[in-house]
Design an enzyme around this catalytic site. Structure first.
Site, PDB file in Angstrom:
ATOM      1  CD  GLU A 248      -2.827  -1.041  -0.054  1.00  0.00           C
ATOM      2  OE1 GLU A 248      -3.064   0.077  -0.563  1.00  0.00           O
ATOM      3  OE2 GLU A 248      -3.257  -2.099  -0.533  1.00  0.00           O
ATOM      4  CB  CYS A 285      -1.689   7.024   2.171  1.00  0.00           C
ATOM      5  SG  CYS A 285      -3.007   6.308   3.161  1.00  0.00           S
TER       6      CYS A 285
HETATM    7  P1  NAP Z   1       8.804   4.180   3.891  1.00  0.00           P
HETATM    8  O1  NAP Z   1       9.938   5.092   4.027  1.00  0.00           O
HETATM    9  O2  NAP Z   1       8.650   3.489   2.581  1.00  0.00           O
HETATM   10  O3  NAP Z   1       8.964   3.113   5.083  1.00  0.00           O
HETATM   11  C1  NAP Z   1       8.099   2.008   5.277  1.00  0.00           C
HETATM   12  C2  NAP Z   1       8.899   0.820   5.801  1.00  0.00           C
HETATM   13  O4  NAP Z   1       9.644   0.218   4.730  1.00  0.00           O
HETATM   14  C3  NAP Z   1       9.930   1.157   6.857  1.00  0.00           C
HETATM   15  O5  NAP Z   1       9.995   0.056   7.751  1.00  0.00           O
HETATM   16  C4  NAP Z   1      11.212   1.291   6.081  1.00  0.00           C
HETATM   17  O6  NAP Z   1      12.359   1.035   6.853  1.00  0.00           O
HETATM   18  C5  NAP Z   1      11.039   0.211   5.035  1.00  0.00           C
HETATM   19  N1  NAP Z   1      11.736   0.496   3.774  1.00  0.00           N
HETATM   20  C6  NAP Z   1      11.649   1.621   3.033  1.00  0.00           C
HETATM   21  N2  NAP Z   1      12.372   1.496   1.918  1.00  0.00           N
HETATM   22  C7  NAP Z   1      12.935   0.268   1.952  1.00  0.00           C
HETATM   23  C8  NAP Z   1      13.810  -0.456   1.075  1.00  0.00           C
HETATM   24  N3  NAP Z   1      14.251   0.079  -0.056  1.00  0.00           N
HETATM   25  N4  NAP Z   1      14.178  -1.703   1.429  1.00  0.00           N
HETATM   26  C9  NAP Z   1      13.759  -2.256   2.593  1.00  0.00           C
HETATM   27  N5  NAP Z   1      12.944  -1.615   3.461  1.00  0.00           N
HETATM   28  C10 NAP Z   1      12.531  -0.371   3.142  1.00  0.00           C
HETATM   29  O7  NAP Z   1       7.413   4.899   4.164  1.00  0.00           O
HETATM   30  P2  NAP Z   1       7.044   5.862   5.365  1.00  0.00           P
HETATM   31  O8  NAP Z   1       7.900   7.050   5.321  1.00  0.00           O
HETATM   32  O9  NAP Z   1       6.997   5.078   6.609  1.00  0.00           O
HETATM   33  O10 NAP Z   1       5.535   6.296   5.110  1.00  0.00           O
HETATM   34  C11 NAP Z   1       5.153   7.399   4.325  1.00  0.00           C
HETATM   35  C12 NAP Z   1       4.664   6.905   2.999  1.00  0.00           C
HETATM   36  O11 NAP Z   1       3.713   5.871   3.210  1.00  0.00           O
HETATM   37  C13 NAP Z   1       3.933   7.953   2.194  1.00  0.00           C
HETATM   38  O12 NAP Z   1       4.313   7.814   0.857  1.00  0.00           O
HETATM   39  C14 NAP Z   1       2.462   7.590   2.372  1.00  0.00           C
HETATM   40  O13 NAP Z   1       1.628   8.011   1.324  1.00  0.00           O
HETATM   41  C15 NAP Z   1       2.556   6.104   2.436  1.00  0.00           C
HETATM   42  N6  NAP Z   1       1.413   5.508   3.119  1.00  0.00           N
HETATM   43  C16 NAP Z   1       0.585   4.733   2.404  1.00  0.00           C
HETATM   44  C17 NAP Z   1      -0.532   4.192   2.994  1.00  0.00           C
HETATM   45  C18 NAP Z   1      -1.493   3.353   2.201  1.00  0.00           C
HETATM   46  O14 NAP Z   1      -2.361   2.741   2.804  1.00  0.00           O
HETATM   47  N7  NAP Z   1      -1.375   3.292   0.896  1.00  0.00           N
HETATM   48  C19 NAP Z   1      -0.783   4.434   4.352  1.00  0.00           C
HETATM   49  C20 NAP Z   1       0.118   5.205   5.066  1.00  0.00           C
HETATM   50  C21 NAP Z   1       1.225   5.743   4.436  1.00  0.00           C
HETATM   51  P3  NAP Z   1      12.918   2.109   7.919  1.00  0.00           P
HETATM   52  O15 NAP Z   1      12.050   1.992   9.118  1.00  0.00           O
HETATM   53  O16 NAP Z   1      14.313   1.646   8.193  1.00  0.00           O
HETATM   54  O17 NAP Z   1      12.847   3.440   7.269  1.00  0.00           O
END
Ligand code: NAP
Length: 490
Positions: A248, A285
């Site tokens: 998501e 999001c």
């Molecule tokens: P994120 O930076 O992608 O992090 C999410 C998780 O994935 C974290 O545990 C992060 O690790 C890990 N991660 C990120 N990139 C990775 C990679 N290349 N390889 C392995 N693990 C990786 O997202 P966020 O900053 O937490 O959240 C904000 C984003 O989420 C926004 O874009 C928002 O729109 C989206 N979002 C979407 C929804 C939905 O339902 N569609 C809901 C809420 C938020 P770390 O903890 O080490 O950073």
């Protein structure tokens, strides 16, 4: 051994003692424990699963004050919002508890034998579903309860009969550890193995990747950025045995409005939209990041009202310093790509100011940058000359969690085209209100085409979220004892 730090969102200071990152051996141990727990959990009955989900909700509620205070320190989201999010998380856990005790995970299709030659004649068939196995779960920074350790993905996976191994989010590390400790207490109180809910921690991307690549992991459930989701999706697909990966992701959530609707909505509508853009400092999001308006004096009047309403908003701090910096990079990139600023007050502070810009449709259509999510209290207006051009803008967006359509109350050919155009790219289409706020209910669809989700046929919110973790199996000419199990795995 490497160490991780938790930070106070408001001051940027480290919180508590350093936390050791999980080693590869610890990741392996957590997955092995989940695999071992799966042996029993996969054929547990509804009441047993419901008891666990209820116990988890009870733990969160019992420790509410402590958990909300910790979450507030790490995220800066405020006690009001966090109490509401904790309520929603308990509601989700209890809703899946109720569903599974009523048989939601065991639904089956009974197709008795039909005598005679095929294709009309066929053997007795029963289509049942089996849980996939241990799920690698990634939480999002902006929902420290509802999309984290005991959030929706964990609730639906456990209800489906799958253990989870959670990768703790670096943005609320202390909270993740505390919630996990409470989950272990709930498991122990019910005599269930700790391996049902595992937790790993890691700096950088290695731990997450190792988790998805572990041969005993059967699926990934991810809530986060499109970039992070894409990297882990690729890892899930590149495995020797690829697995489903339910990502998501980010979304820009177009709001399309007719001039008549904007005129009728007036000041109140402008205030509502401004509040939605800056709600939770825009860190949703479903934040309305794109406003698609037709050129008209009524639309211009509305934009002036929106600009004033947004200028009066006072967003709180962002979740992390990294996100705060990313917001500035995102708004600067929009301006560099040809957007004109309507509200742009750069500040050197963890609290950003709201941002509003405008651009003509042709430039928007020509620029990929303008279609990227800017996470924070920011929105971009795209001016169109016709319904046809509005539809082109929606097509260029390609995929979104939501599209909001204001002003299509009557059945006209243009309104039908707009509804078709919105449904073609979104998981949820709203005809009133604002897209922030996602109801946890039976008909919810939270997931749209790429780049908003990796599996748009599924939802991460609502009752149908359970289906992602169940795989159909057709039983043919099965023995009576298996028929008698009525969809319950053996
Ligand atoms: P994120 O930076 O992608 O992090 C999410 C998780 O994935 C974290 O545990 C992060 O690790 C890990 N991660 C990120 N990139 C990775 C990679 N290349 N390889 C392995 N693990 C990786 O997202 P966020 O900053 O937490 O959240 C904000 C984003 O989420 C926004 O874009 C928002 O729109 C989206 N979002 C979407 C929804 C939905 O339902 N569609 C809901 C809420 C938020 P770390 O903890 O080490 O950073």
């Amino acid at each position: 051994m490497s160490f991780l730090h938790s930070y106070d969102a408001r001051t940027g200071q480290t919180l508590g003692a350093p936390i050791a990152a999980s080693s590869q051996a610890e990741v392996d141990a957590a997955v092995q424990a989940a695999h071992a727990a799966f042996a029993d959990w996969q054929h547990s009955d509804g009441p047993r699963r419901a008891a666990l989900l209820e116990a988890l909700a009870g733990q969160l509620e019992a420790q509410r004050a402590e958990l909300v205070a910790l979450a507030d320190q790490e995220t800066g989201l405020g006690a009001g919002r966090l109490n509401g999010e904790l309520d929603r998380t308990c509601f989700q856990l209890r809703r899946f508890a109720q569903g599974v005790s009523q048989g939601s995970a065991f639904a089956f299709t009974d197709d008795p034998a039909v005598p005679g030659a095929p294709p009309q004649g066929h053997p007795a068939m029963m289509r049942v579903r089996v849980p996939l196995g241990p799920v690698a779960m990634f939480s999002a920074s902006n929902f420290p309860f509802a999309f984290s350790v005991l959030g929706g993905d964990t609730a639906s996976a456990l209800a489906a009969g799958c253990p989870v191994v959670v990768k703790a989010h670096s943005g609320h590390l202390q909270l993740s550890l505390r919630v996990h400790a409470l989950a272990l207490q709930a498991l122990a109180s019910l005599g269930l193995p700790a391996g049902l809910i595992g937790l790993v921690r890691g700096a950088g991307n290695e731990i997450g990747r190792a988790l998805v690549e572990h041969p005993l992991i059967a699926a990934g459930a991810f809530t986060g950025s499109t970039r992070g989701g894409a990297a882990l999706l690729a890892a899930a697909r590149q495995r020797a045995r690829p697995i489903p990966f339910y990502g998501e992701l980010g979304s820009i959530n177009p709001v399309v409005a007719t001039p008549e609707y904007l005129q009728a909505g007036g000041e109140a509508l402008a205030q509502t939209l401004a509040a939605s853009i800056s709600l939770g400092c825009g860190q949703f999001c479903t934040n309305p990041g794109l406003l698609v308006f037709q050129r008209d004096p009524a639309s211009s009047t509305f934009v002036a009202r929106l600009q004033a309403a947004l200028a009066a908003q006072q967003p709180h701090v962002m979740l992390t310093r990294g996100m705060r910096e990313a917001l500035d990079r995102g708004t600067e990139a929009q301006l560099a790509a040809g957007a004109r600023a309507l509200l742009h007050e750069p500040v050197d502070s963890l609290n950003p100011r709201p941002f509003l810009a405008e651009v003509d449709a042709p430039r928007f259509l020509a620029s990929e940058t303008l279609r990227e999510e800017v996470f924070g209290p920011a929105s971009l207006i795209v001016w169109t000359d016709s319904v046809a051009q509005t539809l082109e803008v929606l097509r260029a967006v390609g995929g979104s969690l939501t599209v909001t359509l204001w002003g299509v109350e009557t059945d006209t050919p243009d309104h039908r085209r707009l509804v078709r155009g919105a449904m073609a790219i979104a998981g949820r289409v709203l005809f009133a209100g604002v897209p922030t706020g996602v109801a946890v209910t039976a008909a919810q669809q939270h997931g749209g085409p790429w780049p908003s989700s990796s599996e748009p046929m599924t939802t991460s919110v609502g009752d149908a979220a359970l289906d992602r973790f169940l795989r159909p199996v057709a039983l043919q000419d099965m023995p009576a004892w298996l028929t008698a199990r009525q969809g319950q795995p053996c």
